[in-house]
Design a protein around this motif. Structure first.
Motif, PDB file in Angstrom:
ATOM      1  N   ARG A  70       0.802  -1.186   0.026  1.00  0.00           N
ATOM      2  CA  ARG A  70      -0.224  -0.041  -0.068  1.00  0.00           C
ATOM      3  C   ARG A  70       0.678   1.281   0.072  1.00  0.00           C
ATOM      4  O   ARG A  70       0.769   2.184  -0.735  1.00  0.00           O
ATOM      5  CB  ARG A  70      -0.835   0.241   1.137  1.00  0.00           C
ATOM      6  CG  ARG A  70      -2.013  -0.808   1.204  1.00  0.00           C
ATOM      7  CD  ARG A  70      -2.868  -0.774   2.495  1.00  0.00           C
ATOM      8  NE  ARG A  70      -3.443   0.471   2.745  1.00  0.00           N
ATOM      9  CZ  ARG A  70      -4.656   0.799   3.371  1.00  0.00           C
ATOM     10  NH1 ARG A  70      -5.388  -0.345   3.903  1.00  0.00           N
ATOM     11  NH2 ARG A  70      -5.044   2.085   3.490  1.00  0.00           N
ATOM     12  N   ASP A  95      -0.710   6.346  -0.198  1.00  0.00           N
ATOM     13  CA  ASP A  95      -1.195   5.201   0.243  1.00  0.00           C
ATOM     14  C   ASP A  95      -2.087   4.987  -0.775  1.00  0.00           C
ATOM     15  O   ASP A  95      -3.128   5.579  -0.987  1.00  0.00           O
ATOM     16  CB  ASP A  95      -1.818   5.535   1.556  1.00  0.00           C
ATOM     17  CG  ASP A  95      -2.536   4.177   2.131  1.00  0.00           C
ATOM     18  OD1 ASP A  95      -2.871   3.146   1.452  1.00  0.00           O
ATOM     19  OD2 ASP A  95      -3.209   4.268   3.172  1.00  0.00           O
ATOM     20  N   GLU A  98      -7.119   0.031  -0.311  1.00  0.00           N
ATOM     21  CA  GLU A  98      -7.233  -1.416  -0.646  1.00  0.00           C
ATOM     22  C   GLU A  98      -6.842  -1.784  -2.047  1.00  0.00           C
ATOM     23  O   GLU A  98      -6.965  -3.006  -2.410  1.00  0.00           O
ATOM     24  CB  GLU A  98      -8.676  -1.966  -0.241  1.00  0.00           C
ATOM     25  CG  GLU A  98      -8.918  -1.489   1.367  1.00  0.00           C
ATOM     26  CD  GLU A  98     -10.087  -2.228   1.651  1.00  0.00           C
ATOM     27  OE1 GLU A  98     -10.864  -2.589   0.690  1.00  0.00           O
ATOM     28  OE2 GLU A  98     -10.584  -1.936   2.761  1.00  0.00           O
ATOM     29  N   ASP A 100      -3.748  -1.646  -3.358  1.00  0.00           N
ATOM     30  CA  ASP A 100      -2.578  -2.484  -3.315  1.00  0.00           C
ATOM     31  C   ASP A 100      -1.819  -2.046  -4.667  1.00  0.00           C
ATOM     32  O   ASP A 100      -2.413  -1.477  -5.460  1.00  0.00           O
ATOM     33  CB  ASP A 100      -2.770  -3.846  -2.944  1.00  0.00           C
ATOM     34  CG  ASP A 100      -2.809  -4.168  -1.545  1.00  0.00           C
ATOM     35  OD1 ASP A 100      -3.157  -3.261  -0.679  1.00  0.00           O
ATOM     36  OD2 ASP A 100      -2.690  -5.218  -1.273  1.00  0.00           O
TER      37      ASP A 100
END
Length: 327
Positions: A70, A95, A98, A100
């Motif tokens: 992340r 970041d 989710e 990724d």
């Protein structure tokens, strides 16, 4: 490009270095050449699909996102037509949430999830900030509503979030107590903690001390015990994490669910932290870092091909502060 990919849930051996297609930025995206990426407890939870209940969100048979990771820091290589706040060559950090994909040579990220990198931090230090730093910031400033003069206890003060939380709590004007093991007492004290509790010798929930905010990053105490460490009108902020202990159905979800159920019935505030990445929080972290109030402590660094070894260390060896991948 090279990336760490995963096609099934399992141990670190399921993570493989492979050639994948370099992503192309969409109209609102930024393409970043990754210089460093940080590990979080989130990464091993996704890798193992643990706790198993989390697979309802992550993917039933395997993770929906094939490339792990992340947090990242790097330089912008290209931007989409609608991007206005960054340009090629900029040093950035961010970041992915989710989605990724940070354990790779390049990452595609929406513009609102990336921000200018703190000028005084290395790529490794900057990569260590986003998820852990936003968790600490939202847990203390937003959920905990920490103000000058508050007494704040951080359970898990030597971890990735905890080391940043100690510094941010001090920046917010609090008197800080950090809970950690014997080998980490000096580290936590060096980050500004006013008091340090060695949990191998003392139980902070039974010591009789009361705090305005307890920020629990470990999930190893009951709600009743945690509330004993609070003032009658104090705030308990719950944020799971921990190390791998063989797999579970609920893991930290059980404590968080009990916290939500209890919250309406007690005078003390019980808050289950739900973090969300974004430019505003990254900018706040950068401001703290450039003012000298916040820095990331890096425990170990690994090369991209060593990600399986790095995750193994993180999930089982009680890593101090942050573990970072250099790309």
């Amino acid at each position: 490009m090279k990336a760490i990919v995963q096609d099934r849930y399992g141990p670190p051996e399921t993570l493989m270095l492979a050639d994948v297609e370099t992503p192309a930025p969409g109209p609102g995206d930024v393409l970043v050449r990754v210089e460093a990426a940080a590990l979080n407890a989130y990464d091993w939870h996704v890798m193992r699909g643990d706790p198993r209940l989390s697979r309802l969100a992550l993917g039933l048979g395997r993770p929906r996102a094939r490339v792990r990771g992340r947090d990242f820091a790097g330089r912008v290589q290209a931007v989409g037509a609608q991007v206005r706040q960054v340009r090629p060559g900029d040093a950035v950090f961010g970041d992915l949430g989710e989605a990724d994909g940070a354990f790779a040579e390049y990452v595609r990220v929406p513009e609102h999830l990336v921000a200018p990198r703190p000028a005084n931090l290395t790529p490794a230090q900057a990569a260590a900030l986003p998820l852990a730093g936003v968790t600490a910031l939202q847990g203390l400033r937003d959920a905990g509503q920490v103000r000058p003069g508050h007494r704040v206890l951080i359970n898990g003060a030597s971890g990735g979030v905890g080391t940043l939380a100690v510094q941010l709590a001090k920046a917010l004007g609090a008197t800080v107590t950090g809970v950690c093991s014997t080998r980490n007492v000096a580290l936590v004290r060096s980050l500004g903690a006013d008091h340090v509790v060695d949990y191998t010798r003392d139980d902070f929930t039974g010591a009789g001390d009361r705090h305005d905010v307890v920020f629990d990053l470990v999930g190893n105490r009951s709600l009743t015990a945690l509330r004993r460490a609070l003032t009658p009108a104090g705030t308990l902020v719950l944020s799971g994490g921990g190390v791998y202990r063989g797999g579970s159905l609920l893991g930290p979800i059980g404590l968080l669910a009990r916290g939500r159920l209890l919250a309406p019935f007690v005078r003390q505030r019980v808050v289950v932290l739900a973090t969300s990445p974004g430019r505003a929080h990254l900018d706040a972290l950068r401001e703290h870092a450039e003012a000298g109030r916040l820095t990331a402590v890096v425990d170990r660094t690994y090369a991209l091909h060593e990600v399986p070894e790095a995750v193994r260390y993180l999930e089982a060896e009680h890593a101090r502060a942050k573990v970072v991948i250099t790309v």
